[in-house]
Design a protein around this motif. Sequence first.
Motif, PDB file in Angstrom:
ATOM      1  N   UNK A   1      -0.641   7.501   1.884  1.00 52.99           N
ATOM      2  CA  UNK A   1       0.228   8.314   2.743  1.00 52.99           C
ATOM      3  C   UNK A   1       0.766   7.522   3.926  1.00 52.99           C
ATOM      4  N   UNK A   2      -0.010   6.568   4.445  1.00 54.46           N
ATOM      5  CA  UNK A   2       0.484   5.750   5.555  1.00 54.46           C
ATOM      6  C   UNK A   2       1.659   4.893   5.105  1.00 54.46           C
ATOM      7  N   UNK A   3       1.514   4.214   3.960  1.00 57.01           N
ATOM      8  CA  UNK A   3       2.588   3.369   3.464  1.00 57.01           C
ATOM      9  C   UNK A   3       3.820   4.161   3.083  1.00 57.01           C
ATOM     10  N   UNK A   4       3.621   5.332   2.475  1.00 55.11           N
ATOM     11  CA  UNK A   4       4.745   6.184   2.085  1.00 55.11           C
ATOM     12  C   UNK A   4       5.535   6.619   3.319  1.00 55.11           C
ATOM     13  N   UNK A   5       4.839   7.084   4.351  1.00 56.22           N
ATOM     14  CA  UNK A   5       5.538   7.560   5.556  1.00 56.22           C
ATOM     15  C   UNK A   5       6.209   6.413   6.299  1.00 56.22           C
ATOM     16  N   UNK A   6       5.573   5.244   6.311  1.00 58.76           N
ATOM     17  CA  UNK A   6       6.197   4.077   6.936  1.00 58.76           C
ATOM     18  C   UNK A   6       7.471   3.700   6.194  1.00 58.76           C
ATOM     19  N   UNK A   7       7.416   3.701   4.862  1.00 60.91           N
ATOM     20  CA  UNK A   7       8.570   3.304   4.058  1.00 60.91           C
ATOM     21  C   UNK A   7       9.734   4.270   4.228  1.00 60.91           C
ATOM     22  N   UNK A   8       9.451   5.575   4.125  1.00 60.51           N
ATOM     23  CA  UNK A   8      10.519   6.571   4.246  1.00 60.51           C
ATOM     24  C   UNK A   8      11.161   6.501   5.627  1.00 60.51           C
ATOM     25  N   UNK A  19       0.085   7.895  -2.941  1.00 62.56           N
ATOM     26  CA  UNK A  19      -0.793   8.866  -2.288  1.00 62.56           C
ATOM     27  C   UNK A  19      -2.182   8.378  -1.986  1.00 62.56           C
ATOM     28  N   UNK A  20      -2.628   7.273  -2.628  1.00 64.35           N
ATOM     29  CA  UNK A  20      -3.960   6.765  -2.327  1.00 64.35           C
ATOM     30  C   UNK A  20      -5.034   7.794  -2.603  1.00 64.35           C
ATOM     31  N   UNK A  49       0.815  -1.212   0.000  1.00 59.97           N
ATOM     32  CA  UNK A  49       0.000   0.000   0.000  1.00 59.97           C
ATOM     33  C   UNK A  49       0.840   1.248   0.000  1.00 59.97           C
ATOM     34  N   UNK A  50       0.674   2.061  -1.044  1.00 60.35           N
ATOM     35  CA  UNK A  50       1.457   3.284  -1.186  1.00 60.35           C
ATOM     36  C   UNK A  50       0.646   4.544  -0.986  1.00 60.35           C
ATOM     37  N   UNK A  79      -0.649  -1.597   4.671  1.00 61.09           N
ATOM     38  CA  UNK A  79      -1.174  -0.233   4.592  1.00 61.09           C
ATOM     39  C   UNK A  79      -2.020  -0.094   3.333  1.00 61.09           C
ATOM     40  N   UNK A  80      -2.674  -1.193   2.945  1.00 63.94           N
ATOM     41  CA  UNK A  80      -3.322  -1.278   1.635  1.00 63.94           C
ATOM     42  C   UNK A  80      -4.739  -0.734   1.597  1.00 63.94           C
ATOM     43  N   UNK A  81      -5.281  -0.317   2.719  1.00 67.43           N
ATOM     44  CA  UNK A  81      -6.643   0.215   2.721  1.00 67.43           C
ATOM     45  C   UNK A  81      -7.685  -0.857   2.944  1.00 67.43           C
TER      46      UNK A  81
END
Length: 760
Positions: A29-36, A55-56, A26-27, A162-164
């Motif tokens: 905002x949750x997945x993006x912030x977790x990844x970074x 960004x979902x 899941x990319x 974080x896939x929704x």
Amino acid sequence: MITTPFSSTSRLNKEIVINTDLVIAGGGLAGVCAAITAARAGSRVVLVQDRPVLGGNASSEVRLWALGATSHMGNNNRWSREGGVIDEIMLDNLKQNQLGNALIFDSILLNKVAAEANITLLLNTAVFQVNKTLATNIDSVLAFCSQNSTQYHINAPLFCDASGDGILAFNAGASFRMGAESCDEFGELMAPKNESTDLLGHSLFFYSKKLDRPVVFTKPDFAYSHEEIAAIPRCKNINGNDSGCKFWWLEFGGVLDTIYQSEDIKWELWKIVYGIWDYIKNSGKFEDVENLTLEWVGTIPGKRESRRFEGHYMLKQQDIVTQHIFDDAVSYGGWAIDLHPAEGIYSDEPACSQFHSKGVYQIPYRCFVSRDIDNLFLAGRIISASHMAFGSTRVMITCAHGGQAVGEAAAFCRELNCKPAALLVPKHMRELQQRLNLNGQSIPLIPISPSLLMQKAKIKVSSTFELNDLRPNGEFKTLDQSLAQLLPLNAGPVPKISVDVRAQTESILICELRISSKTGNYTPDILVERIELPLTPGEQNIDIEFTAELSQQQYGFLCFMRNDTLSLALSDQRITGLCTLLNKVHKAVSNTGRQDPPENSGLDAFEFWTPERRPNGHNLALRLSPALKPYSAEHLRGGFTRPYLGTNAWAAKLDDKNPKIELSWPDNVKISELKLFFDTDADHALETVLMEHPETQMPFCVQTIRVLNAHGEELYACAGNYQSIKVIHFNPPLLSNCLNIEFSHTEAGAPANLFAIEVL
């Protein structure tokens, strides 16, 4: 040339095997912030996103504005904008995308992820299978990219969903819920009497644009007719001048299965959206629409609710309303409990019911860890929360903030070679909270513990701002709404306050001193003292002297009650930790000036006092005697990186030509990193799309920074800072007994300031 003979058996897709530390499905905002976050902490991350962009719901495919605790600045959550990676992203977006272009926001997210060498990003790639050898542990996942016909076999010790819809957690066998719990299960008084399968629906947005010539629109055959659109209950809300996510109420699907019937829901929304546009353009019921054209219609609905997975704790309505304190708090929320009728646009009920708490609430780490699968984190809207609590935790910036907590926790687990639940021991939890806060998380009530170097440092500053006089700018604000000036007051007597007032007629100025019933909140629900001052017509200076004394340090509300015949002088000075509030209506978040919930709902009744957006929202012109001194240099090691009880900031005098902080030690010390925490006005909402902003960076933030050693030699210089945190690395480490940090002033009327310093 490639020639391939016939195969009598089915061919297999190309397969790539990847071994990594953390897999995130899941990319958004949750997945993006977790990844970074995990990548910056040293973990190798594979981020699997089933869409072509990140960004979902905040991406250009959906175009919903991203929000969290600030709630369009329509609630009582002062200085509540989420910190950390999502704050960094939002400030980048403000700098580069002041007009809120969704495509530019896409590029900002892609740029952030691409900048991290530890992230392998797989776009257009969907996780479709989980492999387990033990019932409670995931070994690997399979994912397929439709664009390159490649199947990925990804092995890792840790996974995050974080896939929704929770595809990874679902396939792994984790327990989940869909629908609403009964009020009896958790004692949530606002929950339905009986459990329900009703959900929040999907919304599909569209953008319109006005040209300099008439535009004809012919609706597709599948779209609903004028008569059918007019018969839909909520379509009475149609405004021909609205666009984008102002049509958030075009919602459908809550009575269906929002996972397996998602395509059916999308088609229904297309019928509605194209039918509404035809209704606006061609029904003859709307004026000035001839030159409007349909610029964009979403192809993917914004989905609100589907599965919620069970963690080691399930957040409840009471946790939000009472602002429950958790030992394992790692994130926070502040959006209202925002629930919608399942019938969506076909309902006769209001489009939503939003009920706010009196302040922000903590979210515990246990909500982000699956109770069933030992190596699975949960992030985004699928975290462990009841349906009622989900009404608040589901919004994107809250999800993003929780994603940072997951990313940091995953990296910590890698270092300790442990499973997520092992971090719940107090020693590890304190360390996780410290790591998060050092990266800007600002977990409520949990300050940064200053390093030993910072504890031992002698702090010397060039000057310290005292709050004794906010100079008038010649403008006056009419009291057509009650207005309050927030002031950081000490325990004991309240200073004498002088204000300039204009009265149209002989009148009474009513001034109240209020505080919050919960120290640290910004809901002025306790009246300390009321003063009525007679005024004569014309301009006059008034002294306000309260006799009451405060029992502890806290913010006080100097409230001037509504009187249309009076106006108060304003100041252009923007000062860290100060703002004015109005007891005003904010329909976007169900704010009518006060909240009066249903009886026996477990919710609080209170007034809303909210700020105006810049360029409005000026402080009052005030004179205080004796002066308040809320900007001590000792705040620099106090641990809080935003106002709480007081300003928590150091600020220089406005006439200080060279604002400077000197850190010194008796002997040389080894310094590898200097971290500075600036004021980027966490009270200001930074909606990503549709809402335009009056500036490209926050006016309180220091832009020019120089760091010098004891001999005056420059070690670092920056002339364009706009971020909340500036990290300066010294490689090799610096041996010195002194550091000098020099600043410029910020914008006119705002002194140089800083919340905290960390030296490592």
